[in-house]
Each structure stands twice: as C-alpha cells, then as structure tokens.
Enzyme design. Structure first.
Site, PDB file in Angstrom:
ATOM      1  N   GLU A 244       0.882  -1.260  -0.100  1.00 47.77           N
ATOM      2  CA  GLU A 244      -0.074  -0.056  -0.139  1.00 47.77           C
ATOM      3  C   GLU A 244       0.841   1.480   0.096  1.00 47.77           C
ATOM      4  O   GLU A 244       1.904   1.376   0.596  1.00 47.77           O
ATOM      5  CB  GLU A 244      -0.789   0.037   1.246  1.00 47.77           C
TER       6      GLU A 244
ATOM      7  N   GLU B 234      -9.822   6.236   2.914  1.00 47.41           N
ATOM      8  CA  GLU B 234     -10.207   5.294   4.270  1.00 47.41           C
ATOM      9  C   GLU B 234     -10.116   5.973   5.260  1.00 47.41           C
ATOM     10  O   GLU B 234      -9.171   6.856   5.623  1.00 47.41           O
ATOM     11  CB  GLU B 234      -9.233   3.989   4.188  1.00 47.41           C
TER      12      GLU B 234
END
Ligand code: NAG
Ligand code: NAG
Length: 427
Positions: A231, A342
């Site tokens: 990520e 997120e």
C-alpha cells in the site's frame, strides 16, 4: 549521577509546567526512580522503548531538522533497518529496477482544460537541506512516537485489517472495525503493478486514534489470514506521527496485518535506494478549496526478473523495493488492485465521526473542491501500463463518503471521492 537527580527534580516539582512527552524523555534518560516512571506511565516499558528506538534509528551521516518538528536522518544506504532482516544479511542492493513499465500517458503535457493545471510538490524537510548521495533519508522515531502506540510491538503497525472487501456478503466484515472506504477497484486478473496520480489534501481528523488516508492497494490472495498487501499514498494519522500533517506513507503485510509488515521503514522489509524522498515525511504544499491543486503520482510494479516490487514517487523518484521473499501470493502477481480513501470511524461520542476523507467534500463538487485520483492504470503481464478494464466502485455508506468515476482525454480513468463524514444524512 547529576542526571538522575535532575530528572527526579523535573518529575517532582516541575511536572505541571513541562510537557508530558518531555518528562517521559527525562525519565527515560535518567533511568529514573520508579515513582517518576509510574507517574508518567513509562514504567518498565521504557527499556523496551529505548531498545526499539536503537533498532529503528540507525547512526546518521547527517541529520536535517524539518520545520514540522521531524528530524530526518541521512543513513548510509547499507546501514538501513531493512538489513537487520535475517534474509537480507547477504542481499545485494539493486540500485535500479530491472524493468520499468512503459508509460501510457504523457503526464507532463499541459491539460487541454487549463483550469485543471496542478503544481509540483515536495516534502517539507527539503527546506532545510538534502541528504548526501549514498544515504537514504529516514524519519527519526522519537520516544513519544512509540509511547503513543498501545505497545512497543504495535508501533508502526495497523491495529486492524484495513482492506476494503467489496465482495463480502458479511456486513461485519464490510464494516471492519469502523473502517470506511470510498474506492475504485479491479479484480479477477493477474496484475503486475498499478499507478495513479492522487490529489493531496489535509483532511481534518477528529480523534487522535482515527486516521484519514488516500492510497492504492496491491493485493494478492483471497481475503483470508494470508492476504498479501502493498500500500502507498498519503495519510493524516495523529497516533502514528503526533500531528495532523499530510504525510507520504507505505505499508506492507503478508499475513493480513497480523504478524508481518509495517508502515514506512518501521520494520525490516522495504529497501530504500533514493536519497531525496523520506517515507512518513510531510508533503508540502497541500491543495486548498478553490485554490491551487497539488497531486502526487505513485507507481508500484513488479520487476519480472528479480520479482521485487518497486515503488516510484512522482515522475522521477524511484524510492526502492519490497524484496519478493517478503510475500507469498505477491511473489507471482496481484489479484486485486484498489484505489481510494479510508478513514477510521470510532463513533467516540455515539454518532458518526466528522473525520474527513479526501478534501472533506463529496465527489459531485468536482475539481478544486473534491479530491481525485486520475490516470488510474494497471501493469499487465507484458509490463505495460494499461487502462483498467471492469473498474468498479465501492463504499460502505455513501451518505458519509462517496465515490464517482469518470473518463476523459486529460485524466484517463479517474474518480472523485471523499466526504465530510458526519452530516444530516450520516448521523
Ligand atoms: C455499515 O454500517 C452502517 C451503520 O451501521 C450501515 O448503515 C451500513 O449499511 C453498513 N454497510 C454495509 C455494506 O453493510
Ligand atoms: C489535530 O486536529 C485535532 C482536530 O481538529 C485537534 O483537536 C488537535 O489539537 C490537532 N493536533 C495537533 C497536534 O495539532
């Protein structure tokens, strides 16, 4: 001896005037009396903290004080923490990737719509110096950083599994521990990398133990205990960094966030080769409402020869790589790519958090108001950057944070995403 006395004095008489972090430091240095320790909650853990700091903070050739309070240590490339890993003892550093994916877009070209012009970006610490060649810039971990974590072991690691799982039928899994997403994704193929240009903002984070991030996920395996993930993107995370700045970050795990992996360089894994960009350092400037816009490009791809996963920041900075042995599924290829935002919604005061995602505005507000991902691409089996086929979107509660896709000549595949969190429709 004097030190011990001094720390005792600081602990007892001046406790109210000096910051808790500073006192904790005095306590650490002084190896202090148990009362001092207990009073500031450092206790026996302080020895563990010291040991951990020594592991993370390698001797620096040069140190640079950043305006945001960070210290950037220029560490000799062969002395970085990655090489504490037993598997990397005899590793020969790759100074360049074996292969670089062919670009699909000329991203330097001026957009046809001049209103969509964006500006170059840098890191805040660059204002105060550069790291010499042959070194890598490492954000120094302070005792306060570690002490904010629930334990030394948890420092630098995600508390929960944090991969949006669009296909899950189980609502408990979809609404994982309060994590909320607004993403675009592709699945069902073999992917060898992904790229996107991400608009950079500084979303408000309501509680220190919440965060707001915008990133891409390179995923391998099913959503089981052995999920592999790489990520990268930007994040605001008061818990991790002690402030509300927008920072460049990476994360990796090979067991669904259980025992392996970490943020940035906070464990052995990622091997950095670049001397200009520091993981975890503040990005500056950031975009403002109706103001100049800033974005960062991130490309992650697999070197077909060595199997390592490489990361590039902007058009020119090849940061380094995750060695292939760290992973199981990703040793071959990725099966899902996700891009988006997120946040953590702790619902601390009984309703939805007002922690913002992206710019804090909903997608339909568009450029200079809502945040975007543009030029979304995947790397295919022949190592070319390609427009993703079958792009889908997913969000748990679109009244809190939403996502809207589009496609045009300047931006290729893009989406606007984000939102304010708590609002009349998201109570
Ligand atoms: C997640 O939780 C919220 C609030 O409890 C609920 O309204 C929403 O439908 C859930 N989302 C999914 C996809 O289950
Ligand atoms: C970060 O933002 C929160 C919420 O806006 C604020 O309460 C807090 O004081 C800020 N923290 C720092 C270190 O600036």
């Amino acid at each position: 001896m004097w030190r011990r006395r001094m720390s005792a004095a600081h602990c007892s008489s001046r406790g109210r005037r000096v910051s808790k972090g500073l006192l904790a430091l005095f306590c650490l240095w002084g190896l202090l009396s148990p009362t001092c320790a207990a009073r500031f909650g450092v206790s026996r853990q302080s020895f563990e903290v010291k040991k951990h700091l020594k592991r993370l903070n390698k001797p620096a050739v040069k140190s640079i004080q950043s305006p945001d309070g960070d210290v950037i240590d220029c560490v000799h490339i062969s002395k970085q923490a990655a090489f504490d890993h037993p598997f990397l003892k005899d590793h020969k550093i790759q100074m360049r990737p074996g292969y670089h994916p062919e670009r699909l877009f000329d991203e330097d070209k001026e957009p046809e719509n001049p209103k969509q012009r964006v500006n170059p970006i840098t890191q805040l610490w660059h204002q105060n110096g550069k790291c010499p060649e042959g070194t890598v810039p490492v954000r120094r971990t302070k005792a306060e950083d570690v002490l904010r974590a629930s334990s030394v072991k948890r420092y630098g690691r995600k508390k929960h599994r944090s991969v949006p799982q669009p296909q899950s039928a189980d609502p408990d899994l979809v609404n994982q521990s309060g994590h909320q997403h607004a993403i675009a994704y592709v699945e069902g193929g073999k992917f060898y990398g992904a790229k996107a240009t991400i608009n950079v903002w500084e979303p408000k984070v309501l509680n220190p133990n919440e965060f707001s991030l915008s990133q891409l996920w390179i995923l391998g395996g099913a959503f089981g205990q052995d999920l592999n993930s790489i990520e990268a993107g930007w994040q605001v995370s008061p818990d991790l960094y002690g402030d509300n700045n927008t920072r460049l970050f990476t994360y990796w795990t090979s067991d669904a966030y259980q025992a392996t992996g970490c943020y940035n360089l906070l464990c052995s894994g990622f091997i950095q080769i670049n001397s200009e960009i520091a993981m975890g350092a503040s990005i500056s400037p950031v975009s403002g409402l109706h103001s100049p816009q800033y974005d960062i490009s991130i490309l992650i791809w697999k070197d077909p020869k060595e199997g390592h996963w490489w990361m590039q920041f902007g058009d020119g900075y090849v940061l380094g790589y995750w060695p292939s042995f760290l992973f199981s599924y990703l040793t071959d290829s990725a099966s899902i790519i996700e891009w988006g935002g997120e946040v953590v919604n702790t619902e601390a005061d009984g309703h939805h958090t007002s922690t913002q995602m992206g710019s804090g505005r909903f997608p339909d507000e568009g450029f200079t108001k809502a945040s975007y991902f543009r030029n979304i691409q995947v790397v295919d089996h022949s190592n070319n950057l390609k427009a993703p086929k079958g792009l889908n979107t997913f969000t748990e509660q679109s009244n809190c944070y939403d996502v809207q896709m589009g496609k045009n000549d300047d931006w290729g595949h893009f989406f606007y995403y984000g939102g304010p969190g708590r609002n009349p429709k998201c109570p």
